[in-house]
Scaffold this motif. Structure first.
Motif, mmCIF file in Angstrom:
data_model
loop_
_atom_site.group_PDB
_atom_site.id
_atom_site.type_symbol
_atom_site.label_atom_id
_atom_site.label_comp_id
_atom_site.label_asym_id
_atom_site.label_seq_id
_atom_site.Cartn_x
_atom_site.Cartn_y
_atom_site.Cartn_z
ATOM 1 N N GLU A 33 21.950 -25.559 41.241
ATOM 2 C CA GLU A 33 22.493 -25.398 39.509
ATOM 3 C C GLU A 33 21.562 -24.634 39.026
ATOM 4 O OE1 GLU A 33 24.388 -28.429 37.901
ATOM 5 O OE2 GLU A 33 24.576 -29.782 39.464
ATOM 6 N N ILE A 34 22.115 -23.428 38.530
ATOM 7 C CA ILE A 34 21.238 -22.434 37.860
ATOM 8 C C ILE A 34 20.563 -22.887 36.469
ATOM 9 C CG2 ILE A 34 21.469 -20.109 36.694
ATOM 10 C CD1 ILE A 34 23.465 -19.397 38.718
ATOM 11 N N TRP A 35 21.286 -23.713 35.777
ATOM 12 C CA TRP A 35 20.621 -24.035 34.536
ATOM 13 C C TRP A 35 19.548 -25.208 34.874
ATOM 14 C CZ3 TRP A 35 20.610 -29.226 32.715
ATOM 15 C CH2 TRP A 35 21.249 -30.228 33.562
ATOM 16 N N LEU A 36 19.470 -25.774 36.034
ATOM 17 C CA LEU A 36 18.288 -26.455 36.246
ATOM 18 C C LEU A 36 17.310 -25.588 36.904
ATOM 19 C CD1 LEU A 36 19.855 -29.696 37.959
ATOM 20 C CD2 LEU A 36 18.698 -29.652 35.947
ATOM 21 N N GLU A 37 17.605 -24.638 37.679
ATOM 22 C CA GLU A 37 16.401 -23.584 38.186
ATOM 23 C C GLU A 37 15.747 -22.817 37.000
ATOM 24 O OE1 GLU A 37 15.791 -23.278 41.222
ATOM 25 O OE2 GLU A 37 17.436 -24.549 41.932
ATOM 26 N N GLN A 38 16.549 -22.642 35.595
ATOM 27 C CA GLN A 38 15.938 -22.133 34.591
ATOM 28 C C GLN A 38 14.749 -22.877 33.690
ATOM 29 O OE1 GLN A 38 19.485 -20.896 32.747
ATOM 30 N NE2 GLN A 38 19.517 -19.112 33.582
ATOM 31 N N VAL A 39 15.023 -24.231 34.228
ATOM 32 C CA VAL A 39 13.639 -25.159 33.534
ATOM 33 C C VAL A 39 12.214 -24.828 34.144
ATOM 34 C CG1 VAL A 39 12.952 -27.340 33.024
ATOM 35 C CG2 VAL A 39 15.388 -26.721 32.692
ATOM 36 N N LYS A 40 11.412 -24.461 33.419
ATOM 37 C CA LYS A 40 10.056 -24.468 34.301
ATOM 38 C C LYS A 40 9.213 -25.646 34.529
ATOM 39 C CE LYS A 40 8.034 -21.206 32.185
ATOM 40 N NZ LYS A 40 6.854 -20.394 31.178
ATOM 41 N N TRP A 41 9.833 -26.283 35.650
ATOM 42 C CA TRP A 41 9.085 -27.463 35.828
ATOM 43 C C TRP A 41 7.597 -27.304 36.231
ATOM 44 C CZ3 TRP A 41 12.765 -31.123 34.887
ATOM 45 C CH2 TRP A 41 14.128 -30.599 34.909
ATOM 46 N N ASP A 42 6.760 -28.337 35.797
ATOM 47 C CA ASP A 42 5.335 -28.270 35.971
ATOM 48 C C ASP A 42 4.996 -28.585 37.413
ATOM 49 O OD1 ASP A 42 5.279 -30.879 36.287
ATOM 50 O OD2 ASP A 42 4.158 -31.462 34.518
ATOM 51 N N HIS A 43 3.708 -28.487 37.710
ATOM 52 C CA HIS A 43 3.384 -28.694 39.347
ATOM 53 C C HIS A 43 3.799 -30.164 39.821
ATOM 54 C CE1 HIS A 43 0.036 -30.052 36.616
ATOM 55 N NE2 HIS A 43 -0.127 -30.808 37.741
ATOM 56 N N ASP A 44 3.975 -31.178 38.956
ATOM 57 C CA ASP A 44 4.357 -32.309 39.290
ATOM 58 C C ASP A 44 6.124 -32.403 39.204
ATOM 59 O OD1 ASP A 44 1.897 -33.445 39.729
ATOM 60 O OD2 ASP A 44 1.978 -33.841 37.637
ATOM 61 N N GLY A 45 6.579 -31.306 38.864
ATOM 62 C CA GLY A 45 8.249 -31.313 38.822
ATOM 63 C C GLY A 45 8.773 -31.903 37.794
ATOM 64 N N LEU A 46 7.912 -31.925 36.404
ATOM 65 C CA LEU A 46 8.396 -32.712 35.209
ATOM 66 C C LEU A 46 8.315 -31.528 34.303
ATOM 67 C CD1 LEU A 46 6.048 -35.577 35.672
ATOM 68 C CD2 LEU A 46 8.293 -35.532 36.515
ATOM 69 N N VAL A 47 9.026 -31.972 33.003
ATOM 70 C CA VAL A 47 9.057 -31.443 31.762
ATOM 71 C C VAL A 47 8.894 -32.487 30.577
ATOM 72 C CG1 VAL A 47 10.340 -29.214 31.979
ATOM 73 C CG2 VAL A 47 11.425 -31.353 31.726
ATOM 74 N N VAL A 48 8.342 -32.121 29.675
ATOM 75 C CA VAL A 48 8.166 -33.080 28.364
ATOM 76 C C VAL A 48 9.628 -33.181 27.937
ATOM 77 C CG1 VAL A 48 7.412 -33.038 25.978
ATOM 78 C CG2 VAL A 48 5.933 -32.315 27.828
ATOM 79 N N ALA A 49 9.991 -34.414 27.597
ATOM 80 C CA ALA A 49 11.357 -34.638 26.980
ATOM 81 C C ALA A 49 11.014 -35.314 25.714
ATOM 82 C CB ALA A 49 12.222 -35.546 27.796
ATOM 83 N N ILE A 50 11.398 -34.935 24.511
ATOM 84 C CA ILE A 50 11.447 -35.442 23.217
ATOM 85 C C ILE A 50 12.732 -36.023 22.851
ATOM 86 C CG2 ILE A 50 10.850 -34.954 20.864
ATOM 87 C CD1 ILE A 50 9.200 -32.379 21.843
ATOM 88 N N VAL A 51 12.818 -37.423 22.288
ATOM 89 C CA VAL A 51 13.966 -37.828 21.902
ATOM 90 C C VAL A 51 13.958 -38.094 20.417
ATOM 91 C CG1 VAL A 51 15.744 -39.688 22.470
ATOM 92 C CG2 VAL A 51 14.035 -38.740 24.043
#
Lengths: 131, 131
Positions: free
Chosen positions: A8-26
C-alpha cells in the motif's frame, strides 16, 4: 504480527522510524482537546484506517491495541492527518468516555506552575481504572 | 550543550527516552489547532519554561532551536502540560505567523482520503519558505 499491507503506497509514504513507529496525536474532533499521544506501526495505522477506530502499537506490551478494547472507551476516527515530513500522525476522533487510563478526560492533566507539575484535573475516586 | 538544570526536580520527573528526548505537541491556545510536533531534551524544556518561547531539540541538526529564530514565527507559550506517564509534553501557544516550514498554518495538512494522502491546505506560492 504479519503485515498484509506491504503493497500500500500510502503506508509506504509514512516515514517509519527505526523501530517501525510514528508518533500519533489524538485530538477530539469537536472541541480540539488533545486527548493523548501514542505510537503506531504500519499495522496499527492500517487497522485504524480500515476499521475507523483508533488502534496503536503498545511499546510496553509489544502488541497492537485498539484503544478502548477493554474499557469500551473507543475512539471513532473522523479524520487521519499526516504532517509535513511524514513522521507524525494526527487522529481527529470522537472519544467515548475518558481517554486517559486514569479515567480523566485527557492525559495532559499536569500543568507546569513555577517549578512544579500540578494536577489540574482531579483524579476520579469512584470509577474503576481502565486501560 | 552543557546543562545547568541537573538539580531541578520538575525536569527529573519527565521520563526522557534513551536519547534524552520527549515528544512535544504544539497546540494553538486560542483555537485548539494542533500546529506541529517536535522533540525536546532537558535543555529545550528548561529554556521554554524560562524564556516563555518554544524551544526544541533538532534531531537532524543536533542542536537546540528556538522555533521562529530565523523566520520570526515564534511560539509564545501560554501553558506547558505533561501527560499521565510523563513522556509527552503539550505546549499551548500563541503562534506568530505560520507554524509549518512550508508556510502553512500548521504541519498536518495531508489528509487520508481513501488510500491517498491529499493536501488539504494549498501551498503558499508567493511567500518565501522559512524554517
Amino acid at each position: 504480527m504479519s503485515s498484509d499491507n506491504s503493497g500500500e503506497i500510502w503506508l509506504e509514504q509514512v516515514k517509519w522510524d527505526h523501530d517501525g513507529l510514528v508518533v500519533a496525536i489524538v485530538q477530539e474532533a469537536d472541541t480540539g482537546e488533545v486527548l493523548m499521544q501514542a505510537y503506531m506501526n504500519r499495522d496499527a495505522l492500517a487497522a485504524t484506517a480500515r476499521e475507523g477506530y483508533a488502534t496503536f502499537w503498545s511499546r510496553s506490551r509489544s502488541k497492537l491495541w485498539r484503544k478502548g478494547e477493554s474499557s469500551g472507551h473507543l475512539q471513532d476516527v473522523a479524520e487521519i492527518r499526516l504532517d509535513c515530513d511524514n513522521d507524525a500522525v494526527l487522529l481527529r476522533v470522537r472519544q467515548t468516555g475518558p481517554a486517559c487510563h486514569t479515567d480523566r478526560r485527557n492525559c495532559f492533566f499536569q500543568r507546569l506552575e513555577g517549578d512544579a507539575w500540578v494536577e489540574v484535573a482531579p483524579a476520579p475516586d469512584c470509577h474503576e481504572m481502565q486501560g
